[in-house]
Enzyme design. Structure first.
Site, PDB file in Angstrom:
ATOM      1  N   CYS A 259      42.625  35.074  53.143  1.00 61.30           N
ATOM      2  CA  CYS A 259      41.811  34.101  53.895  1.00 61.30           C
ATOM      3  C   CYS A 259      42.245  33.930  55.353  1.00 61.30           C
ATOM      4  O   CYS A 259      41.518  34.323  56.261  1.00 61.30           O
ATOM      5  CB  CYS A 259      41.854  32.745  53.197  1.00 61.30           C
ATOM      6  SG  CYS A 259      41.132  32.800  51.554  1.00 61.30           S
TER       7      CYS A 259
HETATM    8  N1  LIG Z   1      41.948  34.523  46.753  1.00 61.47           N
HETATM    9  C1  LIG Z   1      41.821  33.340  47.279  1.00 61.47           C
HETATM   10  O1  LIG Z   1      42.731  32.538  47.200  1.00 61.47           O
HETATM   11  C2  LIG Z   1      40.542  32.895  47.975  1.00 61.47           C
HETATM   12  C3  LIG Z   1      40.409  31.548  48.324  1.00 61.47           C
HETATM   13  C4  LIG Z   1      39.229  31.129  48.939  1.00 61.47           C
HETATM   14  C5  LIG Z   1      38.226  32.045  49.193  1.00 61.47           C
HETATM   15  N2  LIG Z   1      38.372  33.353  48.857  1.00 61.47           N
HETATM   16  C6  LIG Z   1      37.259  34.253  49.119  1.00 61.47           C
HETATM   17  O2  LIG Z   1      36.664  34.600  47.877  1.00 61.47           O
HETATM   18  C7  LIG Z   1      36.159  35.940  47.929  1.00 61.47           C
HETATM   19  C8  LIG Z   1      36.743  36.757  46.788  1.00 61.47           C
HETATM   20  O3  LIG Z   1      38.144  36.810  46.957  1.00 61.47           O
HETATM   21  P1  LIG Z   1      39.117  37.258  45.801  1.00 61.47           P
HETATM   22  O4  LIG Z   1      40.475  36.887  46.256  1.00 61.47           O
HETATM   23  O5  LIG Z   1      38.645  36.766  44.483  1.00 61.47           O
HETATM   24  O6  LIG Z   1      38.914  38.843  45.861  1.00 61.47           O
HETATM   25  P2  LIG Z   1      39.393  39.924  44.764  1.00 61.47           P
HETATM   26  O7  LIG Z   1      39.532  41.204  45.490  1.00 61.47           O
HETATM   27  O8  LIG Z   1      40.548  39.388  43.977  1.00 61.47           O
HETATM   28  O9  LIG Z   1      38.193  40.012  43.753  1.00 61.47           O
HETATM   29  C9  LIG Z   1      36.953  40.521  44.059  1.00 61.47           C
HETATM   30  C10 LIG Z   1      36.409  41.225  42.828  1.00 61.47           C
HETATM   31  O10 LIG Z   1      35.091  41.646  43.132  1.00 61.47           O
HETATM   32  C11 LIG Z   1      34.911  42.895  42.474  1.00 61.47           C
HETATM   33  N3  LIG Z   1      33.744  43.553  43.067  1.00 61.47           N
HETATM   34  C12 LIG Z   1      33.651  44.209  44.242  1.00 61.47           C
HETATM   35  N4  LIG Z   1      32.387  44.639  44.409  1.00 61.47           N
HETATM   36  C13 LIG Z   1      31.680  44.238  43.320  1.00 61.47           C
HETATM   37  C14 LIG Z   1      30.346  44.375  42.914  1.00 61.47           C
HETATM   38  N5  LIG Z   1      29.447  45.052  43.652  1.00 61.47           N
HETATM   39  N6  LIG Z   1      29.991  43.821  41.736  1.00 61.47           N
HETATM   40  C15 LIG Z   1      30.894  43.161  40.960  1.00 61.47           C
HETATM   41  N7  LIG Z   1      32.163  43.016  41.306  1.00 61.47           N
HETATM   42  C16 LIG Z   1      32.560  43.549  42.474  1.00 61.47           C
HETATM   43  C17 LIG Z   1      36.219  43.601  42.683  1.00 61.47           C
HETATM   44  O11 LIG Z   1      36.384  44.662  41.769  1.00 61.47           O
HETATM   45  C18 LIG Z   1      37.200  42.449  42.429  1.00 61.47           C
HETATM   46  O12 LIG Z   1      37.563  42.355  41.069  1.00 61.47           O
HETATM   47  C19 LIG Z   1      36.511  36.459  49.311  1.00 61.47           C
HETATM   48  O13 LIG Z   1      35.427  36.238  50.162  1.00 61.47           O
HETATM   49  C20 LIG Z   1      37.653  35.566  49.737  1.00 61.47           C
HETATM   50  O14 LIG Z   1      37.742  35.451  51.137  1.00 61.47           O
HETATM   51  C21 LIG Z   1      39.518  33.796  48.234  1.00 61.47           C
END
Ligand SMILES: NC(=O)c1ccc[n+]([C@@H]2O[C@H](COP(=O)([O-])OP(=O)(O)OC[C@H]3O[C@@H](n4cnc5c(N)ncnc54)[C@H](O)[C@@H]3O)[C@@H](O)[C@H]2O)c1
Length: 421
Positions: A259
């Site tokens: 983030c």
């Molecule tokens: N991790 C955090 O603490 C956090 C906190 C707030 C916001 N966010 C936001 O949330 C969003 C996701 O972050 P995250 O940490 O969960 O990412 P991540 O990489 O852990 O997970 C994303 C998942 O999406 C899957 N994916 C990718 N393309 C796909 C598709 N076409 N169909 C289905 N699945 C697909 C990936 O395989 C992965 O498992 C980002 O925008 C991030 O900025 C994350």
């Protein structure tokens, strides 16, 4: 089914919803379906419990047609030119669009620039479903309901329960807003509806930019305090006794995680479209990006006092994760610090209880195995980059020749071997 999606799926499952986890990663889908977990703080028992309530995972998008609500939590990284990479969002929306139908609710949770839901998601849904489905705006209009609701998770933070974190919702139309509020209201004690998806998108960015800028401020002041012989942590501890107008932020070896190092640049990119320069974001980015180089300087100075050079030194880096007690190394400053030390000729090892091995990623290529946390006297310097609570800092200082502490992890330990930076 990543760090955001999987915990959310489990929360909804616990509330009695029939949850299906969609992911393109086949290994994640099969791990979940066999009752396993790939995120340390989510135990296999949690997955098995959810399975009893009907939870399962799939990569088959045709199943989207059976869903009442679709929540999108896919990555939103930056390209190598530091521009938003929306390919995961667009890829996902293109994949789900053919299966969407009247009355469903689609919510984007991925952090992104203001305008994404209206300018990217809505047009792709309307163009991609192939049967004239529209996004419903007015209460008498048929169609699919669309909203944006930012994720506010703080991994590793046990002080606030997930359901006590208010959920901001910005929807396309009042029906979508009511649907999303009712849906999230089953989990979150408070939902905060705002007037549009753009307001919700901007809210998330304001929150993260606020952190990024304040962390940069303390990182800069830390460097000044070191020159002035003042302990910045003592200063922050004193300042935070002020009951109003001050919130404590802590300096460190650089920003990490999905983030704070990334999201602000989504806004600075979008701002250019409006002929506007987001100078605070750029300055904060500059200060924070320079922190691993500052750590390198401090290691050099520490070794120098022991009449050694980085070139040829054996250095142990403690902690790969971007912050304490989590198993996430995305954008972690440790990775940069290890690469910088190696470039200067150091022989680098690492220890992190969460990572037995580190290979290569988008921005690093390390290929290292976790070194045992023993015989620390063999290293010319031990660099604490992540202050995991399982490390015994007194023992580490005791056994090491030189400790570079970038996290104030050795607070209260008095030793000439420690360089706090
Ligand atoms: N991790 C955090 O603490 C956090 C906190 C707030 C916001 N966010 C936001 O949330 C969003 C996701 O972050 P995250 O940490 O969960 O990412 P991540 O990489 O852990 O997970 C994303 C998942 O999406 C899957 N994916 C990718 N393309 C796909 C598709 N076409 N169909 C289905 N699945 C697909 C990936 O395989 C992965 O498992 C980002 O925008 C991030 O900025 C994350």
């Amino acid at each position: 089914m990543g760090y955001v999606g999987l915990p959310l799926a489990l929360l909804f499952s616990r509330e009695g919803f029939q949850v299906t986890g969609f992911d393109i990663a086949a290994d994640k889908v099969s791990t979940l379906n066999s009752g396993g977990s790939y995120i340390v703080r989510i135990l296999p028992e949690h997955i098995k419990q959810a399975q009893k309530s009907g939870f399962r995972a799939t990569s088959d998008y045709s199943e989207i047609a059976r869903m009442d609500t679709v929540i999108i939590c896919v990555p939103t990284p930056l390209t190598e030119y530091h521009e938003p990479d929306l390919s995961y969002v667009t890829g996902t929306v293109e994949s789900i669009a053919p299966w969407l139908h009247d009355g469903q609710l689609v919510v984007l949770e991925s952090t992104t620039y203001p305008g994404t839901t209206e300018e990217v998601v809505v047009p792709l849904i309307e163009a991609g479903n192939g049967h004239g489905l529209k996004v419903a705006r007015a209460s008498n209009q048929a169609g699919v309901h669309v909203a944006f609701s930012p994720e506010r998770e703080d991994p590793g933070n046990e002080t606030v329960a997930r359901h006590d974190i208010p959920k901001v919702i910005g929807a396309c139309g009042s029906v979508a807003s009511e649907l999303a509020a009712a849906y999230y209201g089953t989990i979150f004690r408070r939902v905060v509806p705002v007037s549009s998806p753009s307001v919700a998108e901007m809210t998330k960015l304001l929150e993260n930019i606020y952190r990024c800028v304040n962390i940069a401020l303390v990182n800069e002041l830390k460097q000044l305090c070191i020159r002035m012989g003042i302990d910045i942590h003592e200063v922050i501890d004193a300042a935070k006794t002020k009951p109003f107008g001050f919130q404590a932020f802590y300096p460190g070896p650089g920003l990490g995680g999905h983030c704070i190092p990334i999201d602000p640049f989504y806004l600075s990119w979008k701002a250019k479209q409006f002929d506007f320069r987001t100078r605070f974001i750029e300055l904060a980015g500059e200060v924070n990006t320079a922190m691993p180089y500052f750590v390198l300087e401090q290691v050099t100075a520490g070794l120098n006092s022991n009449r050694k050079s980085i070139n040829g030194s054996k250095i142990l880096v403690l902690g790969l994760a971007y912050k304490r007690d989590i198993d996430d190394l995305r954008e972690s400053p440790s990775l940069t610090i290890i690469e910088l030390l190696r470039e200067k000729g150091a022989e680098v090892s690492y220890n992190d209880p969460f990572f037995k091995r580190v290979g290569h990623g988008r921005h690093y290529d390390l290929n290292m195995d976790c070194a045992p946390l023993e015989n620390l006297g063999q290293y010319d310097a031990v660099v604490i980059v992540t202050d995991h609570s399982s490390f015994d800092y007194a023992a580490i200082v005791d056994q090491s020749q030189l400790v570079i502490d970038t996290r104030n992890a050795t607070k209260g330990i008095d030793s000439p071997k420690i360089v706090r930076c």
